[in-house]
Design a protein around this motif. Sequence first.
Motif, mmCIF file in Angstrom:
data_model
loop_
_atom_site.group_PDB
_atom_site.id
_atom_site.type_symbol
_atom_site.label_atom_id
_atom_site.label_comp_id
_atom_site.label_asym_id
_atom_site.label_seq_id
_atom_site.Cartn_x
_atom_site.Cartn_y
_atom_site.Cartn_z
ATOM 1 N N TYR A 93 4.096 -11.637 7.126
ATOM 2 C CA TYR A 93 3.898 -12.823 7.626
ATOM 3 C C TYR A 93 4.092 -12.469 9.117
ATOM 4 O O TYR A 93 5.032 -11.563 9.526
ATOM 5 N N ASN A 97 1.716 -19.244 11.323
ATOM 6 C CA ASN A 97 1.134 -19.366 10.222
ATOM 7 C C ASN A 97 -0.083 -18.328 9.753
ATOM 8 O O ASN A 97 -1.165 -18.648 9.480
ATOM 9 N N LEU A 99 -1.155 -14.099 8.360
ATOM 10 C CA LEU A 99 -0.825 -13.313 7.483
ATOM 11 C C LEU A 99 -1.460 -11.925 8.101
ATOM 12 O O LEU A 99 -2.727 -12.180 8.270
ATOM 13 N N HIS B 35 -4.026 -18.765 -0.930
ATOM 14 C CA HIS B 35 -4.763 -17.837 0.178
ATOM 15 C C HIS B 35 -6.133 -17.762 -0.064
ATOM 16 O O HIS B 35 -6.606 -17.540 -1.189
ATOM 17 N N ARG B 50 -5.229 -20.087 4.567
ATOM 18 C CA ARG B 50 -4.549 -20.525 3.527
ATOM 19 C C ARG B 50 -4.250 -22.004 3.821
ATOM 20 O O ARG B 50 -4.454 -22.456 4.789
ATOM 21 N N VAL B 99 -0.077 -18.457 -3.533
ATOM 22 C CA VAL B 99 1.052 -17.999 -2.669
ATOM 23 C C VAL B 99 2.434 -18.405 -2.984
ATOM 24 O O VAL B 99 2.873 -19.583 -3.427
ATOM 25 N N TRP B 103 5.033 -16.072 1.528
ATOM 26 C CA TRP B 103 3.646 -15.729 1.991
ATOM 27 C C TRP B 103 3.176 -14.433 0.990
ATOM 28 O O TRP B 103 2.000 -13.832 1.611
#
Lengths: 110, 118
Positions: A93, A97, A99, B35, B50, B99, B103
Amino acid sequence: QSALTQPPSASGSPGQSVTISCAGTTSDVGAYNYVSWYQQHPGKAPKLIVYEVTKRPSGVPDRFSGSRSGNTASLTVSGLQAEDEADYYCSSYAGNNNLVFGGGTKLTVL
Amino acid sequence: EVQLVESGGDLVQPGGSLRLSCAASGFTFSSYWIHWVRQAPGKGLVWVSRINSDGSTTSYADSVKGRFTISRDNAKNTLYLQMNSLRAEDMAVYYCARVRGGWYADSWGQGTLVTVSS
């Protein structure tokens, strides 16, 4: 959203241990306990093998272990087996928000 | 058994549009974030987007922001990715993945191939 840095390749003989690094920054790997690792065999979907830095999903052998030091996470595969030959990806992460994944490491069992 | 099945991948010209779907089964779809992750041929995994469990919040990678839209229909247990203004660099296998809290993605589909070429 820069990718995490992994070595492109790693190798070891059956029974040996190998460690794959995943270098990030204070904004991702070093900031959150949300580092995960995935194993991907050719032509297959990725499979979760480590989550939240050190945890293993049920069914994943304890030969796979995760750790972190500062902004670098690591995956150690102990007692290498032929079936461990695959591509390995870390992810983290990254705040806001987002990734981010590493570029992947091809593990060869010699 | 958790299952995610992507569909909708196709050959599309640069500048074109495509909508991918991801059909979920074996779990309570409406309780999970999902995701989209893509993988260009011979390349690594790249996070795309996501969506939260009720579809009220979404996020996107900078590379697709403004061109891709993620959505879901919890009544149909289906996730979508609307892709507009497609570029050659969007060519990839697209995976949907369930997810969990940190995450991380604990279940993945088999992927669907998007080819962008004239």
